[in-house]
Design a protein around this motif. Structure first.
Motif, PDB file in Angstrom:
ATOM      1  N   LEU A  52       5.680   9.532  -0.224  1.00  0.00           N
ATOM      2  CA  LEU A  52       4.858   8.355   0.021  1.00  0.00           C
ATOM      3  C   LEU A  52       5.677   7.288   0.730  1.00  0.00           C
ATOM      4  O   LEU A  52       6.883   7.182   0.532  1.00  0.00           O
ATOM      5  N   ILE A  53       4.986   6.489   1.510  1.00  0.00           N
ATOM      6  CA  ILE A  53       5.594   5.308   2.113  1.00  0.00           C
ATOM      7  C   ILE A  53       4.985   4.112   1.393  1.00  0.00           C
ATOM      8  O   ILE A  53       3.763   3.978   1.350  1.00  0.00           O
ATOM      9  N   LEU A  54       5.802   3.253   0.825  1.00  0.00           N
ATOM     10  CA  LEU A  54       5.316   2.001   0.264  1.00  0.00           C
ATOM     11  C   LEU A  54       5.508   0.941   1.339  1.00  0.00           C
ATOM     12  O   LEU A  54       6.646   0.603   1.692  1.00  0.00           O
ATOM     13  N   ALA A  55       4.401   0.463   1.886  1.00  0.00           N
ATOM     14  CA  ALA A  55       4.445  -0.478   3.007  1.00  0.00           C
ATOM     15  C   ALA A  55       3.924  -1.837   2.558  1.00  0.00           C
ATOM     16  O   ALA A  55       2.879  -1.929   1.916  1.00  0.00           O
ATOM     17  N   THR A  56       4.667  -2.872   2.918  1.00  0.00           N
ATOM     18  CA  THR A  56       4.296  -4.238   2.560  1.00  0.00           C
ATOM     19  C   THR A  56       4.299  -5.082   3.826  1.00  0.00           C
ATOM     20  O   THR A  56       5.364  -5.446   4.334  1.00  0.00           O
TER      21      THR A  56
ATOM     22  N   ALA B  52      -2.463  -3.789 -10.493  1.00  0.00           N
ATOM     23  CA  ALA B  52      -2.113  -5.203 -10.594  1.00  0.00           C
ATOM     24  C   ALA B  52      -0.637  -5.462 -10.309  1.00  0.00           C
ATOM     25  O   ALA B  52      -0.292  -6.390  -9.586  1.00  0.00           O
ATOM     26  N   THR B  53       0.233  -4.630 -10.872  1.00  0.00           N
ATOM     27  CA  THR B  53       1.677  -4.891 -10.792  1.00  0.00           C
ATOM     28  C   THR B  53       2.445  -3.636 -10.404  1.00  0.00           C
ATOM     29  O   THR B  53       1.913  -2.521 -10.433  1.00  0.00           O
ATOM     30  N   LEU B  54       3.707  -3.829 -10.126  1.00  0.00           N
ATOM     31  CA  LEU B  54       4.591  -2.708  -9.816  1.00  0.00           C
ATOM     32  C   LEU B  54       4.690  -1.757 -11.009  1.00  0.00           C
ATOM     33  O   LEU B  54       4.712  -0.540 -10.836  1.00  0.00           O
ATOM     34  N   SER B  55       4.708  -2.291 -12.200  1.00  0.00           N
ATOM     35  CA  SER B  55       4.752  -1.457 -13.400  1.00  0.00           C
ATOM     36  C   SER B  55       3.531  -0.533 -13.462  1.00  0.00           C
ATOM     37  O   SER B  55       3.650   0.656 -13.764  1.00  0.00           O
ATOM     38  N   ASP B  56       2.348  -1.067 -13.169  1.00  0.00           N
ATOM     39  CA  ASP B  56       1.131  -0.248 -13.135  1.00  0.00           C
ATOM     40  C   ASP B  56       1.236   0.824 -12.050  1.00  0.00           C
ATOM     41  O   ASP B  56       0.776   1.949 -12.227  1.00  0.00           O
ATOM     42  N   ALA B  57       1.839   0.468 -10.933  1.00  0.00           N
ATOM     43  CA  ALA B  57       1.999   1.420  -9.835  1.00  0.00           C
ATOM     44  C   ALA B  57       2.934   2.560 -10.231  1.00  0.00           C
ATOM     45  O   ALA B  57       2.701   3.718  -9.856  1.00  0.00           O
ATOM     46  N   PHE B  58       3.977   2.263 -11.002  1.00  0.00           N
ATOM     47  CA  PHE B  58       4.896   3.312 -11.441  1.00  0.00           C
ATOM     48  C   PHE B  58       4.199   4.347 -12.310  1.00  0.00           C
ATOM     49  O   PHE B  58       4.505   5.540 -12.243  1.00  0.00           O
ATOM     50  N   THR B  59       3.251   3.917 -13.118  1.00  0.00           N
ATOM     51  CA  THR B  59       2.478   4.857 -13.938  1.00  0.00           C
ATOM     52  C   THR B  59       1.714   5.810 -13.022  1.00  0.00           C
ATOM     53  O   THR B  59       1.694   7.024 -13.242  1.00  0.00           O
ATOM     54  N   TRP B  60       1.072   5.270 -11.985  1.00  0.00           N
ATOM     55  CA  TRP B  60       0.340   6.090 -11.017  1.00  0.00           C
ATOM     56  C   TRP B  60       1.312   7.029 -10.284  1.00  0.00           C
ATOM     57  O   TRP B  60       1.033   8.220 -10.125  1.00  0.00           O
ATOM     58  N   LEU B  61       2.444   6.491  -9.842  1.00  0.00           N
ATOM     59  CA  LEU B  61       3.421   7.297  -9.116  1.00  0.00           C
ATOM     60  C   LEU B  61       3.941   8.454  -9.972  1.00  0.00           C
ATOM     61  O   LEU B  61       4.099   9.573  -9.478  1.00  0.00           O
ATOM     62  N   ARG B  62       4.197   8.207 -11.232  1.00  0.00           N
ATOM     63  CA  ARG B  62       4.676   9.260 -12.125  1.00  0.00           C
ATOM     64  C   ARG B  62       3.679  10.415 -12.153  1.00  0.00           C
ATOM     65  O   ARG B  62       4.058  11.582 -12.033  1.00  0.00           O
ATOM     66  N   ALA B  63       2.390  10.098 -12.294  1.00  0.00           N
ATOM     67  CA  ALA B  63       1.351  11.136 -12.316  1.00  0.00           C
ATOM     68  C   ALA B  63       1.300  11.884 -10.986  1.00  0.00           C
ATOM     69  O   ALA B  63       1.135  13.109 -10.951  1.00  0.00           O
ATOM     70  N   GLU B  64       1.435  11.173  -9.883  1.00  0.00           N
ATOM     71  CA  GLU B  64       1.440  11.807  -8.558  1.00  0.00           C
ATOM     72  C   GLU B  64       2.630  12.754  -8.414  1.00  0.00           C
ATOM     73  O   GLU B  64       2.486  13.872  -7.922  1.00  0.00           O
ATOM     74  N   PHE B  65       3.802  12.309  -8.810  1.00  0.00           N
ATOM     75  CA  PHE B  65       4.991  13.142  -8.713  1.00  0.00           C
ATOM     76  C   PHE B  65       4.863  14.389  -9.579  1.00  0.00           C
ATOM     77  O   PHE B  65       5.239  15.481  -9.175  1.00  0.00           O
ATOM     78  N   GLU B  66       4.312  14.215 -10.778  1.00  0.00           N
ATOM     79  CA  GLU B  66       4.120  15.360 -11.665  1.00  0.00           C
ATOM     80  C   GLU B  66       3.110  16.352 -11.088  1.00  0.00           C
ATOM     81  O   GLU B  66       3.190  17.549 -11.352  1.00  0.00           O
ATOM     82  N   ALA B  67       2.179  15.872 -10.259  1.00  0.00           N
ATOM     83  CA  ALA B  67       1.189  16.736  -9.616  1.00  0.00           C
ATOM     84  C   ALA B  67       1.740  17.378  -8.335  1.00  0.00           C
ATOM     85  O   ALA B  67       1.032  18.118  -7.654  1.00  0.00           O
ATOM     86  N   GLY B  68       3.002  17.076  -7.993  1.00  0.00           N
ATOM     87  CA  GLY B  68       3.619  17.696  -6.825  1.00  0.00           C
ATOM     88  C   GLY B  68       3.519  16.894  -5.545  1.00  0.00           C
ATOM     89  O   GLY B  68       4.003  17.322  -4.504  1.00  0.00           O
ATOM     90  N   ARG B  69       2.913  15.722  -5.585  1.00  0.00           N
ATOM     91  CA  ARG B  69       2.826  14.861  -4.398  1.00  0.00           C
ATOM     92  C   ARG B  69       3.977  13.870  -4.472  1.00  0.00           C
ATOM     93  O   ARG B  69       3.920  12.909  -5.218  1.00  0.00           O
ATOM     94  N   GLN B  70       5.013  14.134  -3.680  1.00  0.00           N
ATOM     95  CA  GLN B  70       6.241  13.360  -3.842  1.00  0.00           C
ATOM     96  C   GLN B  70       6.700  12.650  -2.584  1.00  0.00           C
ATOM     97  O   GLN B  70       7.837  12.197  -2.503  1.00  0.00           O
TER      98      GLN B  70
ATOM     99  N   VAL C 146       0.850  -1.188   0.000  1.00  0.00           N
ATOM    100  CA  VAL C 146       0.000   0.000   0.000  1.00  0.00           C
ATOM    101  C   VAL C 146       0.884   1.236   0.000  1.00  0.00           C
ATOM    102  O   VAL C 146       2.011   1.199   0.494  1.00  0.00           O
ATOM    103  N   ALA C 147       0.362   2.329  -0.566  1.00  0.00           N
ATOM    104  CA  ALA C 147       1.076   3.597  -0.583  1.00  0.00           C
ATOM    105  C   ALA C 147       0.399   4.540   0.392  1.00  0.00           C
ATOM    106  O   ALA C 147      -0.735   4.949   0.184  1.00  0.00           O
ATOM    107  N   VAL C 148       1.071   4.862   1.467  1.00  0.00           N
ATOM    108  CA  VAL C 148       0.556   5.798   2.470  1.00  0.00           C
ATOM    109  C   VAL C 148       1.234   7.138   2.225  1.00  0.00           C
ATOM    110  O   VAL C 148       2.463   7.226   2.217  1.00  0.00           O
ATOM    111  N   GLU C 149       0.428   8.163   2.016  1.00  0.00           N
ATOM    112  CA  GLU C 149       0.971   9.491   1.743  1.00  0.00           C
ATOM    113  C   GLU C 149       1.479  10.155   3.015  1.00  0.00           C
ATOM    114  O   GLU C 149       0.979   9.916   4.102  1.00  0.00           O
ATOM    115  N   SER C 150       2.460  11.008   2.845  1.00  0.00           N
ATOM    116  CA  SER C 150       2.916  11.863   3.942  1.00  0.00           C
ATOM    117  C   SER C 150       2.203  13.197   3.766  1.00  0.00           C
ATOM    118  O   SER C 150       2.676  14.076   3.062  1.00  0.00           O
TER     119      SER C 150
END
Length: 172
Positions: free
Chosen positions: A136-140, A116-134, A86-90
């Protein structure tokens, strides 16, 4: 998100000794009341239609309340089915502290936010970073370390984790 991804996410969580529950938005509060161990602290959920305000959870906790809390409740706008992550935002609401200090962490995630996968998550993360939200804690799973020999849980974070997956309205 497909039911298959929810199933895969739950299987990944089970391998990590992490409990999970799937509920409808209408069942959310009742389910959380059953899961939460008090005293509990929380960060306002990052969802417009779900709230912790009617639950036995102290929002915007003080440092003393964080130290005394058994349960911390946060939301996650992204999770990874194949990893049980899960990705918990700071955020200023204190998500990071609420997620890491109590011994029991309850995470609320929407079915549609499961990637589904880490690759799919990277797409989401890229959009988040571009929006200025940089931040996150990735917790497993529960916190654990094997630095001193045997695996020990709860050293750098919660000993137990429970993920509450909110079904999307269209899949009910």
């Amino acid at each position: 998100m497909s039911a298959g991804s929810v199933h895969e996410f739950q299987q990944s969580l089970a391998r990590l000794d992490t409990a999970s529950t799937v509920v409808s938005p209408d069942e959310f509060e009742t389910e959380l009341k059953d899961i939460i161990e008090t005293p509990a602290v929380g960060a306002a959920l990052p969802f417009d239609d779900l709230s912790l305000s009617e639950l036995p959870v102290q929002l915007e906790p003080s440092p003393a309340q964080l130290r005394e809390a058994v349960t911390g409740v946060t939301g996650a706008r992204m999770s990874i089915a194949s990893l049980g992550t899960v990705a918990v935002e700071s955020r200023s609401q204190g998500d990071e502290f609420v997620a890491l200090y109590p011994e029991f962490h309850v995470v609320v995630v929407r079915e549609s936010d499961i990637r589904a996968t880490l690759s799919d998550a990277f797409t989401w993360l890229r959009a988040e970073f571009e929006a200025g939200r940089q931040s996150l804690i990735l917790a497993t799973g529960p916190s654990s370390t094997g630095d001193m020999g045997a695996l020990v849980q709860g050293v750098h974070g919660p000993e137990q984790v429970h993920i509450v997956i909110i079904r999307d309205n269209e899949s009910q």
